[in-house]
Write a protein that holds these residues in place. Structure first.
Motif, PDB file in Angstrom:
ATOM      1  N   LEU A 131       0.839  -1.204   0.000  1.00  0.00           N
ATOM      2  CA  LEU A 131       0.000   0.000   0.000  1.00  0.00           C
ATOM      3  C   LEU A 131       0.878   1.259   0.000  1.00  0.00           C
ATOM      4  O   LEU A 131       0.627   2.211  -0.745  1.00  0.00           O
ATOM      5  CB  LEU A 131      -0.932   0.003   1.216  1.00  0.00           C
ATOM      6  N   LYS A 132       1.914   1.244   0.836  1.00  0.00           N
ATOM      7  CA  LYS A 132       2.816   2.409   0.898  1.00  0.00           C
ATOM      8  C   LYS A 132       3.409   2.691  -0.484  1.00  0.00           C
ATOM      9  O   LYS A 132       3.562   3.853  -0.873  1.00  0.00           O
ATOM     10  CB  LYS A 132       3.935   2.141   1.906  1.00  0.00           C
ATOM     11  N   ARG A 133       3.787   1.632  -1.196  1.00  0.00           N
ATOM     12  CA  ARG A 133       4.373   1.808  -2.514  1.00  0.00           C
ATOM     13  C   ARG A 133       3.409   2.524  -3.473  1.00  0.00           C
ATOM     14  O   ARG A 133       3.834   3.288  -4.333  1.00  0.00           O
ATOM     15  CB  ARG A 133       4.811   0.450  -3.047  1.00  0.00           C
ATOM     16  N   GLN A 134       2.079   2.298  -3.314  1.00  0.00           N
ATOM     17  CA  GLN A 134       1.126   2.980  -4.197  1.00  0.00           C
ATOM     18  C   GLN A 134       1.124   4.488  -3.944  1.00  0.00           C
ATOM     19  O   GLN A 134       0.947   5.279  -4.868  1.00  0.00           O
ATOM     20  CB  GLN A 134      -0.281   2.415  -4.028  1.00  0.00           C
ATOM     21  N   VAL A 135       1.302   4.883  -2.681  1.00  0.00           N
ATOM     22  CA  VAL A 135       1.340   6.317  -2.366  1.00  0.00           C
ATOM     23  C   VAL A 135       2.601   6.962  -2.944  1.00  0.00           C
ATOM     24  O   VAL A 135       2.554   8.046  -3.523  1.00  0.00           O
ATOM     25  CB  VAL A 135       1.293   6.552  -0.839  1.00  0.00           C
ATOM     26  N   MET A 136       3.730   6.291  -2.794  1.00  0.00           N
ATOM     27  CA  MET A 136       5.012   6.893  -3.192  1.00  0.00           C
ATOM     28  C   MET A 136       5.306   6.712  -4.678  1.00  0.00           C
ATOM     29  O   MET A 136       6.113   7.460  -5.243  1.00  0.00           O
ATOM     30  CB  MET A 136       6.161   6.320  -2.361  1.00  0.00           C
ATOM     31  N   GLY A 137       4.680   5.717  -5.324  1.00  0.00           N
ATOM     32  CA  GLY A 137       4.850   5.559  -6.767  1.00  0.00           C
ATOM     33  C   GLY A 137       5.908   4.542  -7.128  1.00  0.00           C
ATOM     34  O   GLY A 137       6.798   4.221  -6.342  1.00  0.00           O
TER      35      GLY A 137
END
Lengths: 136, 136, 136
Positions: free
Chosen positions: C94-100
């Motif tokens: 999920l964190k990766r989706q925010v940061m790209g």
């Protein structure tokens, strides 16, 4: 391969604002003479974003409120360590991660190949935007 | 420079759904005859996303729940100003910003150059996706 | 058209870490001999990100805290369905989706065309990053 690089400058009076840059990008595609390629458009400031969404006043209000909920403005150094540098904009660095830095758009048959209702904006304070088109 | 442009259409019955489009993209790379280049794949609707993550059913449930927490569905015009336009999907515009509009993927030696477990999806309702590959 | 593809490997000892890869990307642009084109840099692991923001220690702390608030680490299978696979890293997806996943950067006149204070990072655990430069 042909290419065109251009820099756009915007002055947005409010802390958070939206500018529709789609017509400018369409002009640049025409000027480039490129009929098949890719267009990259990115914010040149790390508290700004370029994104594709609906150019609708209500949605812009929703974006502002939502970003404020996800990453609230707070000038204090207790809330955001980044503000110890003397800046007060740590929240804007976080908001930019949600909204994104760049868009890459298809150039086909000498026009921007958008779907319905898509628009490109640049939010947050006077900023520069870089555009690069490559192709043939 | 060679290029190939293609439009894909998906029908997802639920309000939020996931489609693995990696095999389709791999076919398009083969058809393009391009061995070194870039592939752009973007959602053509501003309440849809194309992204790269794991094709795992549990993770998809986690994404749905998480997006609902970050940007809850609410058809009311009090919660989202965008819904004053007669639409009820303001939340979907916000969710799309979290998940992203597009992916740009390396094409190398006539294949898509993915890392392990990477997959591309398109979430949210029947939608079109644009694919452009440029290179040599 | 010229192109260069390169794979970078990083070892970050902590669960969440930041590596400034801007100097490496600048070296690769020089080696490629490309003066007009695009550079794609993407994380090859779906719990990692490549992004452009400020290389400032306080901001990195803010990012860590903020991502933990948006998508908290929780190894339990009740909180995240993905953890039923035996993994404990659903939050990292999920964190990766925010940061790209990726950045696409303009290459102009044999250098990376960054705005002021922009930097590229790769956060989260030992990971590989793919770089592709195309142009002339």
């Amino acid at each position: 391969m042909k290419s065109l690089t251009e820099y756009l400058t915007f002055t947005v009076p409010e802390r958070v604002g939206f500018v529709n840059i789609t017509p400018t990008l369409e002009d640049l595609v025409r000027r480039s003479g490129i009929t098949e390629g890719l267009l990259l458009c990115n914010a040149m400031h790390i508290t700004a974003s370029v994104f594709v969404n609906d150019d609708e006043r209500g949605l812009h209000e929703d974006f502002k409120r939502w970003l404020e909920r996800l990453a609230p403005f707070d000038a204090s150094q207790q809330t955001y360590a980044h503000n110890r540098t003397g800046e007060d904009n740590a929240d804007a660095h976080l908001k930019r991660q949600v909204m994104g830095r760049e868009v890459v758009i298809v150039v086909t048959a000498e026009r921007l190949d958008f779907g319905p209702w898509e628009q490109v904006f640049d939010g947050r304070r006077p900023k520069r935007v870089r555009v690069k088109i490559i192709g043939e």
